[in-house]
Design a protein around this motif. Structure first.
Motif, short mmCIF file in Angstrom:
data_model
loop_
_atom_site.label_atom_id
_atom_site.label_comp_id
_atom_site.label_asym_id
_atom_site.label_seq_id
_atom_site.Cartn_x
_atom_site.Cartn_y
_atom_site.Cartn_z
N MET A 216 0.80 -1.22 0.00
CA MET A 216 0.00 0.00 0.00
C MET A 216 0.83 1.27 0.00
O MET A 216 0.29 2.37 0.04
N SER A 217 2.16 1.13 -0.09
CA SER A 217 3.01 2.31 -0.28
C SER A 217 3.13 2.65 -1.77
O SER A 217 3.72 3.66 -2.13
N LYS A 218 2.57 1.79 -2.64
CA LYS A 218 2.61 2.00 -4.08
C LYS A 218 1.19 2.19 -4.61
O LYS A 218 0.21 1.99 -3.89
N SER A 219 1.08 2.55 -5.89
CA SER A 219 -0.23 2.67 -6.50
C SER A 219 -0.86 1.29 -6.62
O SER A 219 -0.18 0.26 -6.57
N ALA A 220 -2.18 1.25 -6.83
CA ALA A 220 -2.91 -0.02 -6.81
C ALA A 220 -2.39 -1.00 -7.86
O ALA A 220 -2.20 -2.18 -7.58
N GLU A 221 -2.14 -0.54 -9.06
CA GLU A 221 -1.71 -1.46 -10.12
C GLU A 221 -0.26 -1.89 -9.93
O GLU A 221 0.10 -3.04 -10.17
N GLU A 222 0.60 -0.99 -9.48
CA GLU A 222 1.99 -1.35 -9.22
C GLU A 222 2.10 -2.28 -8.01
O GLU A 222 2.98 -3.13 -7.94
N ALA A 223 1.16 -2.11 -7.07
CA ALA A 223 1.26 -2.81 -5.80
C ALA A 223 0.77 -4.25 -5.87
O ALA A 223 1.17 -5.08 -5.07
N ARG A 224 -0.11 -4.55 -6.82
CA ARG A 224 -0.82 -5.82 -6.78
C ARG A 224 0.00 -6.96 -7.36
O ARG A 224 0.45 -6.91 -8.49
N VAL A 225 0.18 -8.02 -6.55
CA VAL A 225 0.78 -9.28 -6.99
C VAL A 225 -0.30 -10.34 -6.84
O VAL A 225 -0.93 -10.45 -5.79
N THR A 226 -0.54 -11.12 -7.88
CA THR A 226 -1.62 -12.11 -7.82
C THR A 226 -1.05 -13.52 -7.85
O THR A 226 -0.03 -13.79 -8.49
N VAL A 227 -1.73 -14.41 -7.12
CA VAL A 227 -1.35 -15.82 -7.06
C VAL A 227 -2.60 -16.64 -7.31
O VAL A 227 -3.54 -16.62 -6.50
N ASP A 228 -2.67 -17.33 -8.44
CA ASP A 228 -3.82 -18.19 -8.73
C ASP A 228 -3.67 -19.51 -7.98
O ASP A 228 -2.60 -20.12 -7.97
#
Length: 374
Positions: A216-228
């Protein structure tokens, strides 16, 4: 000498004026948000000066849904009310929430009660209501950090869902949207910088889940890492004391690096059915069996790398389990059993009424249909 005396008088006058202005600003509400940051400490001091009579106390909550530790004490949420207890069993508050589908999120000394699929939530401290909010869209789930940072997931007009994060003063500090997945649960790290969201997606009749990890120190798109995570349902999310993420699924438990989403450790259940689970510090407690059976199959305590620390066969029909820094406890319909972290049994107590919940506050507490006892 006269000049120095005059300067001292001027400094005193300036200090008195500053204090007077601060008092008026406080009364006018300018500093009212900051009061929330110190209210927890003030509550703790007040509670310590007025202790209760000790456990047991009568169990008065009708239709118990949730039991959670609250700063060493206990928070109970039923169908119509929230009841808060101090570590010495003094009832601190009873709040009528009036929600059709109440749900609970706890952050050390604060409790958020929200109306699942409704639009209302309220955050309570041990002494007062800190805030009430009405969201624009129905609430899906809420997560709260130990320090009071709160994330609220709601439905959205443009997307499937949206996430709004509030600081301890209830100012909005972060926003993200979910275009394809519905959030199921949220965990926020104690540093208030990282957030994990378990999500569900159904497409063409196929069920899928995904972990979304945010910095949450970054923008939403830069911050998001996804794991399926195919063919698995995430049941609980926990940040460890050193910042790793532990996820308890229906078929396995795993540890993740929150920055990259890489799985660093894993424990598979081998086809056993998970009955209940708990987490504390870096350790994970898993209980296997089937609800309603005379006894749970086994209980496994795992360490920070999912290594087995202890395995026990409790011999009771486990209803709930709780874990603290030095012990774990299993609650059955008629008996509560305690173990140290090596799996050695340290206590076994008969219950005065049907066991309902087990909570590790300042002391282990068993909530039964008749009373709450240590």
């Amino acid at each position: 000498i006269r000049r120095r005396k005059h300067e001292r008088r001027l400094r005193r006058a300036a200090l008195a004026l500053a204090v007077l202005v601060a008092v008026f600003l406080y009364l006018g509400g300018v500093f009212s948000a900051s009061v929330n940051l110190f209210s927890d400490l003030l509550d703790s001091a007040r509670i310590a000066l007025t202790p209760g009579g000790g456990w047991p106390v009568g169990m008065q909550v009708e239709g118990l849904l949730y039991a959670e530790p609250l700063s060493g004490g206990l928070a109970l949420c039923g169908k119509s009310e929230l009841v808060l207890y101090s570590p010495t069993a003094r009832q601190l508050r009873s709040v009528q929430h009036g929600y059709a589908e109440p749900a609970l999120a706890v952050g050390n000394a604060r409790v958020c009660v929200y109306n699942r699929s409704g639009k209302e939530l309220r955050v309570e401290s041990r002494s007062r209501t800190l805030t009430t909010k009405t969201t624009e869209y129905p609430i899906l789930t809420v997560g709260m950090a130990p320090g009071g940072t709160m994330a609220v997931a709601t439905r959205s007009e443009r997307y499937l869902a949206e996430l709004t994060v509030y600081d301890p003063n209830f100012e909005e500090v972060y926003y993200a949207y979910l275009a394809e997945y519905y959030p199921l649960s949220i965990a926020i790290a104690s540093d208030n910088k990282r957030m994990a969201v378990s999500c569900m997606k159904v497409e063409n009749g196929v069920f899928g889940t995904q972990l979304q990890l945010y910095d949450m120190s970054k923008s939403a798109e830069e911050a998001r890492v996804t794991v399926d995570v195919p063919d698995s349902v995430p049941l609980q999310l926990h940040y460890t004391s050193d910042g790793a993420l532990v996820v308890i699924y229906d078929g396995f438990a795993a540890v993740y690096d929150p920055a990259t989403g890489q799985q660093t450790a894993r424990y598979d259940y081998g086809g056993s059915s998970l009955l209940t689970a708990d987490f504390h510090g870096r350790n994970t407690l898993l209980v296997f069996g089937e609800a309603g059976r005379a006894s749970a199959g086994s209980c496994v305590l795992l360490g920070e790398t999912m290594q087995v620390l202890a395995t026990v066969s409790p011999g009771i029909d486990v209803r709930d389990a709780a874990l603290d820094a030095e012990h774990f406890y299993l609650l059955g319909a008629k008996t509560a059993v305690g173990y140290d972290l090596t799996g050695a049994e340290v206590c076994r107590e008969a219950l005065p009424a049907e066991g309902m919940r087990m909570v590790c506050g300042k002391a282990p507490l068993a909530v039964t249909a008749k009373e709450i006892l240590q």
